[in-house]
Design an enzyme around this catalytic site. Structure first.
Site, PDB file in Angstrom:
ATOM      1  N   PRO A 174       0.776  -1.242   0.000  1.00  0.00           N
ATOM      2  CG  PRO A 174       0.038  -0.937   2.196  1.00  0.00           C
ATOM      3  CD  PRO A 174       0.746  -1.924   1.308  1.00  0.00           C
ATOM      4  CB  CYS A 175       2.949   2.936  -2.537  1.00  0.00           C
ATOM      5  SG  CYS A 175       2.024   2.543  -4.031  1.00  0.00           S
ATOM      6  CG  HIS A 176      -3.063   3.501  -0.771  1.00  0.00           C
ATOM      7  ND1 HIS A 176      -2.833   2.161  -1.034  1.00  0.00           N
ATOM      8  CD2 HIS A 176      -3.887   3.524   0.325  1.00  0.00           C
ATOM      9  CE1 HIS A 176      -3.492   1.423  -0.162  1.00  0.00           C
ATOM     10  NE2 HIS A 176      -4.129   2.232   0.678  1.00  0.00           N
TER      11      HIS A 176
END
Length: 214
Positions: A174-176
């Site tokens: 989850p780079c968001h």
């Protein structure tokens, strides 16, 4: 008459439901035979999601790519062919588990993924950063500077940002959940609208500004 002939020549009737079912059956047989002879290195399928259609691709080692529609799925398949193997085949069944877990995530019933991943598209440093993303809990965020601290390289903030920007398996890794130090969104492979929607999915109070960090 010439125009009518041209229209008639270009007309392609849509396949009936029975024809589509027969084509799916034939494709299934093709996939089975290709796998039996070990002719498939990369399997892929496309699924719908609240942030647009997603291309999922996997190798025997695990999930290797999640691509947003804005990236151009045909272009992604070409890149996978160049970087991994030209032996790529559409295969729904091999990615059923991934598709199911993504459905559960978007339904709000899954907060973490239990999937093997293949990060061979990333360099060693980027793999280190991208694997660390999996430790950011659902509904939480980190800054790029904090992520650099977590991997023991506090001065590598820009490099960490680059690793997030090139993350080949967004959502699952989850780079968001990584923001700028001032709380602004920063960049995102799928676009800032998709990043905002993912953050709001995990925390409905998120409003996309420094004042509403969670």
């Amino acid at each position: 008459m010439a125009g009518a002939a041209m229209n008639e020549k270009n007309y392609r009737p849509q396949a009936t439901a029975a024809e589509m079912q027969a084509l799916d059956a034939l494709h299934g047989q093709l996939v089975e035979r290709a796998r039996a002879f070990e002719l498939v290195d990369v399997a892929y399928r496309v699924v719908d999601s609240p942030v647009g259609s997603l291309l999922l691709a996997s190798t025997d080692a695990g999930l290797v790519r999640v691509a947003f529609e804005s990236e151009g799925h045909d272009r992604i398949l070409e890149l996978l062919s160049e970087k991994l193997s030209p032996r790529i085949l559409r295969d729904k069944t091999s990615l059923d588990g991934t598709a199911r877990q993504l459905d559960e995530y978007f339904a709000g019933t899954r907060h973490s993924f239990e999937l093997p991943v293949d990060l061979q598209l990333s360099t060693e440093f980027r793999r280190q950063v991208q694997l660390e993303l999996g430790h950011i809990e659902y509904g939480q965020t980190r800054s790029y500077a904090q992520l650099a601290q977590q991997i023991g390289k506090p001065k590598a903030v820009r490099a960490v940002g680059s690793a997030c920007a090139t993350n080949p398996i967004p959502i699952v890794l989850p780079c968001h959940r990584v923001l700028r130090t001032d709380g602004s969104l920063g960049g995102y492979l799928g676009g800032l609208q998709a990043k905002t929607e993912l953050l709001k999915l995990e925390n409905p109070d998120f409003a996309g500004s420094a004042a509403t960090l969670f």
